[in-house]
Scaffold this motif. Structure first.
Motif, PDB file in Angstrom:
ATOM      1  N   VAL A  74       0.839  -1.204   0.000  1.00 22.63           N
ATOM      2  CA  VAL A  74       0.000   0.000   0.000  1.00 22.63           C
ATOM      3  C   VAL A  74       0.873   1.252   0.000  1.00 22.63           C
ATOM      4  N   ALA A  75       1.950   1.235   0.764  1.00 27.29           N
ATOM      5  CA  ALA A  75       2.856   2.391   0.797  1.00 27.29           C
ATOM      6  C   ALA A  75       3.455   2.663  -0.577  1.00 27.29           C
ATOM      7  N   ALA A  76       3.623   1.610  -1.390  1.00 28.34           N
ATOM      8  CA  ALA A  76       4.214   1.769  -2.717  1.00 28.34           C
ATOM      9  C   ALA A  76       3.296   2.494  -3.682  1.00 28.34           C
ATOM     10  N   ILE A  77       2.002   2.542  -3.400  1.00 25.26           N
ATOM     11  CA  ILE A  77       1.073   3.206  -4.327  1.00 25.26           C
ATOM     12  C   ILE A  77       0.574   4.529  -3.758  1.00 25.26           C
ATOM     13  N   PHE A  78       1.320   5.109  -2.815  1.00 26.82           N
ATOM     14  CA  PHE A  78       0.928   6.409  -2.291  1.00 26.82           C
ATOM     15  C   PHE A  78       1.005   7.501  -3.355  1.00 26.82           C
ATOM     16  N   ASP A  79       1.905   7.375  -4.306  1.00 30.61           N
ATOM     17  CA  ASP A  79       1.981   8.367  -5.388  1.00 30.61           C
ATOM     18  C   ASP A  79       0.685   8.406  -6.199  1.00 30.61           C
ATOM     19  N   PRO A  80       0.224   7.293  -6.787  1.00 28.46           N
ATOM     20  CA  PRO A  80      -1.051   7.360  -7.515  1.00 28.46           C
ATOM     21  C   PRO A  80      -2.245   7.596  -6.598  1.00 28.46           C
ATOM     22  N   PHE A  81      -2.183   7.069  -5.381  1.00 29.26           N
ATOM     23  CA  PHE A  81      -3.242   7.349  -4.411  1.00 29.26           C
ATOM     24  C   PHE A  81      -3.344   8.859  -4.191  1.00 29.26           C
ATOM     25  N   GLY A  82      -2.192   9.516  -4.169  1.00 29.44           N
ATOM     26  CA  GLY A  82      -2.190  10.968  -4.015  1.00 29.44           C
ATOM     27  C   GLY A  82      -2.826  11.683  -5.181  1.00 29.44           C
ATOM     28  N   HIS A  99      -5.920  14.080  -4.459  1.00 22.77           N
ATOM     29  CA  HIS A  99      -5.861  15.463  -4.917  1.00 22.77           C
ATOM     30  C   HIS A  99      -7.050  15.787  -5.814  1.00 22.77           C
ATOM     31  N   THR A 100      -7.388  14.866  -6.717  1.00 25.89           N
ATOM     32  CA  THR A 100      -8.496  15.091  -7.642  1.00 25.89           C
ATOM     33  C   THR A 100      -9.840  15.051  -6.917  1.00 25.89           C
ATOM     34  N   ALA A 101     -10.048  14.001  -6.125  1.00 22.94           N
ATOM     35  CA  ALA A 101     -11.353  13.794  -5.501  1.00 22.94           C
ATOM     36  C   ALA A 101     -11.682  14.854  -4.453  1.00 22.94           C
ATOM     37  N   LEU A 102     -10.677  15.371  -3.776  1.00 24.90           N
ATOM     38  CA  LEU A 102     -10.940  16.342  -2.709  1.00 24.90           C
ATOM     39  C   LEU A 102     -10.772  17.781  -3.172  1.00 24.90           C
ATOM     40  N   THR A 103     -10.668  17.985  -4.484  1.00 25.00           N
ATOM     41  CA  THR A 103     -10.585  19.346  -5.006  1.00 25.00           C
ATOM     42  C   THR A 103     -11.860  20.120  -4.735  1.00 25.00           C
ATOM     43  N   PHE A 104     -12.995  19.437  -4.805  1.00 24.80           N
ATOM     44  CA  PHE A 104     -14.286  20.060  -4.533  1.00 24.80           C
ATOM     45  C   PHE A 104     -14.956  19.327  -3.374  1.00 24.80           C
ATOM     46  N   THR A 114      -1.681  16.871   0.506  1.00 23.16           N
ATOM     47  CA  THR A 114      -2.305  15.655  -0.011  1.00 23.16           C
ATOM     48  C   THR A 114      -1.772  14.425   0.705  1.00 23.16           C
ATOM     49  N   TRP A 115      -0.470  14.398   0.990  1.00 27.29           N
ATOM     50  CA  TRP A 115       0.130  13.255   1.686  1.00 27.29           C
ATOM     51  C   TRP A 115      -0.462  13.108   3.089  1.00 27.29           C
ATOM     52  N   TYR A 116      -0.664  14.231   3.759  1.00 21.67           N
ATOM     53  CA  TYR A 116      -1.314  14.187   5.076  1.00 21.67           C
ATOM     54  C   TYR A 116      -2.726  13.625   4.945  1.00 21.67           C
ATOM     55  N   ALA A 117      -3.468  14.089   3.940  1.00 20.30           N
ATOM     56  CA  ALA A 117      -4.833  13.604   3.734  1.00 20.30           C
ATOM     57  C   ALA A 117      -4.847  12.107   3.448  1.00 20.30           C
ATOM     58  N   MET A 118      -3.885  11.621   2.663  1.00 20.52           N
ATOM     59  CA  MET A 118      -3.810  10.185   2.372  1.00 20.52           C
ATOM     60  C   MET A 118      -3.674   9.381   3.654  1.00 20.52           C
ATOM     61  N   SER A 119      -2.740   9.782   4.495  1.00 22.53           N
ATOM     62  CA  SER A 119      -2.508   9.049   5.737  1.00 22.53           C
ATOM     63  C   SER A 119      -3.737   9.081   6.637  1.00 22.53           C
ATOM     64  N   VAL A 120      -4.382  10.234   6.712  1.00 22.58           N
ATOM     65  CA  VAL A 120      -5.571  10.351   7.558  1.00 22.58           C
ATOM     66  C   VAL A 120      -6.704   9.493   7.021  1.00 22.58           C
ATOM     67  N   LEU A 121      -6.872   9.450   5.702  1.00 24.35           N
ATOM     68  CA  LEU A 121      -7.924   8.615   5.118  1.00 24.35           C
ATOM     69  C   LEU A 121      -7.725   7.143   5.488  1.00 24.35           C
ATOM     70  N   LEU A 122      -6.490   6.667   5.429  1.00 21.05           N
ATOM     71  CA  LEU A 122      -6.226   5.274   5.806  1.00 21.05           C
ATOM     72  C   LEU A 122      -6.463   5.061   7.295  1.00 21.05           C
ATOM     73  N   GLN A 123      -6.037   6.013   8.110  1.00 25.98           N
ATOM     74  CA  GLN A 123      -6.237   5.888   9.551  1.00 25.98           C
ATOM     75  C   GLN A 123      -7.716   5.885   9.918  1.00 25.98           C
TER      76      GLN A 123
END
Length: 342
Positions: free
Chosen positions: A143-151, A155-160, A294-303
């Motif tokens: 999962v950590a390996a796909i943080f780039d595309p997850f980001g 970034h796209t989904a939380l723009t609005f 975005t990286w912070y948001a990714m980690s929080v979403l998983l948590q």
């Protein structure tokens, strides 16, 4: 060390022996564990016109990765040996107008790991400590390996704002599916997704979209009745780069609808600007990830309980890179990752 190298200006990659990277005073050395194959890697491996215009061989490719820090430069204080990390693949200048304003994702001088700089498809990679994301909560290397595309997806989904909205995602590739999952987790009422690949639509359905549409047979408007929608979609996420998909999306938005576009088309797209104007639509281009919100948001979403592991459908050892690239190029599955663990 072993690395996947674009050795010459032409199709193909070679698993070769190359020197281990050196570590400068502000760099960290990472022992790579898992890597993800991106569309950019497919362009470089196939050596299309884009690759020929942006890549200079020889080059170690790859930018999606996870690993463990094994060495830090003498000036590094915020990353330690033993940290489990991913890496932001965009290296910025720090001096342009946007960098100095804190908008590093808009740096005009951005250089890409695995595109302009040696990348992560290797046993080790050295990158600036400022580009390292330390996973402070337990997370698997895959999962950590796909943080780039997850980001990209986050970034796209939380723009609005997503809460209570009806969302259309065009393109059910791994990033499109991730964006749909983020939208649902962020409170969207309905999330419809469209694609041409039946296996990918089935994967999206298993991972929680409200409705999956085969774009060869259905328009987005065909989902209105099933989803109980009285008007058009509130938010559109265009992830495919398809001219038809963007035009269909514009035609299915409610008045005042908002569209975030991540998909890169191969050429110009003609759209109905009159509809954009009369329906007061917003269209916003998205690139990369905001560093590092975005990286912070990714980690929080998983948590908070979002499980994205299901988007990974194929795993290979790095010695099977030809099979891995062929699987990724087929366009029928989810995310493809390669292991570099010894």
């Amino acid at each position: 060390m072993k690395a996947l190298v674009k050795t010459t200006a032409g199709p193909g990659l070679e698993l070769a022996d190359v020197p281990e990277p050196t570590v400068g005073p502000t760099d960290v050395l990472i022992e790579v564990k898992q890597t993800g194959i991106c569309g950019t890697d497919l362009h470089i491996e196939g050596w299309d016109d884009w690759a020929a215009g942006h890549v200079t061989a020889p080059l170690i490719v790859g930018h999606e990765f996870s690993g463990v820090v094994v060495q830090v430069g003498q000036s590094v204080t915020d990353v330690a040996v033993g940290d489990v990390v991913s890496g932001e693949g965009h290296l910025v200048c720090g001096r342009c107008r946007n960098c100095r304003a804190g908008r590093r994702h808009l740096c005009i001088n951005t250089r890409g790991i695995g595109v302009q700089l040696d990348g992560a498809f290797a046993e080790y990679i050295a990158i600036p400590s400022s580009n390292v994301w330390v996973h402070t909560n337990p997370i698997g290397f895959d999962v950590a390996a796909i943080f780039d595309p997850f980001g990209n997806a986050v970034h796209t989904a939380l723009t609005f704002p997503m809460l209570g909205e009806d969302v259309l995602v065009t393109g059910a590739g791994p990033i499109g599916i991730l964006a749909a999952m983020v939208s649902r987790h962020a409170g969207a009422r309905n999330v419809a997704i469209s694609d041409l690949s039946e296996p990918r639509l089935e994967l999206a359905s298993r991972l929680g979209v409200s409705v999956a549409l085969d774009a060869r047979q259905h328009k987005p408007q065909d989902a209105y009745a099933e989803l109980g929608m009285l008007e058009g979609f509130d938010v559109g996420l265009e992830m495919s780069g398809s001219p038809v998909a963007l035009r269909d999306m514009i035609g299915s938005m409610t008045h005042g609808g908002r569209i975030a576009v991540l998909g890169l088309p191969s050429g110009e797209i003609n759209i109905d600007v009159a509809t954009v104007v009369l329906n007061m639509l917003t269209i916003k281009g998205i690139y990369g990830r905001e560093m590092f919100e975005t990286w912070y948001a990714m980690s929080v979403l998983l948590q908070s309980g979002l499980d994205i592991s299901g988007v990974i459908t194929d795993r290979f050892d790095h010695t099977e890179f030809e099979k891995a690239f062929a699987t990724a190029r087929s366009g029928h599955g989810g995310k493809v990752i390669m292991s570099w663990e010894k």
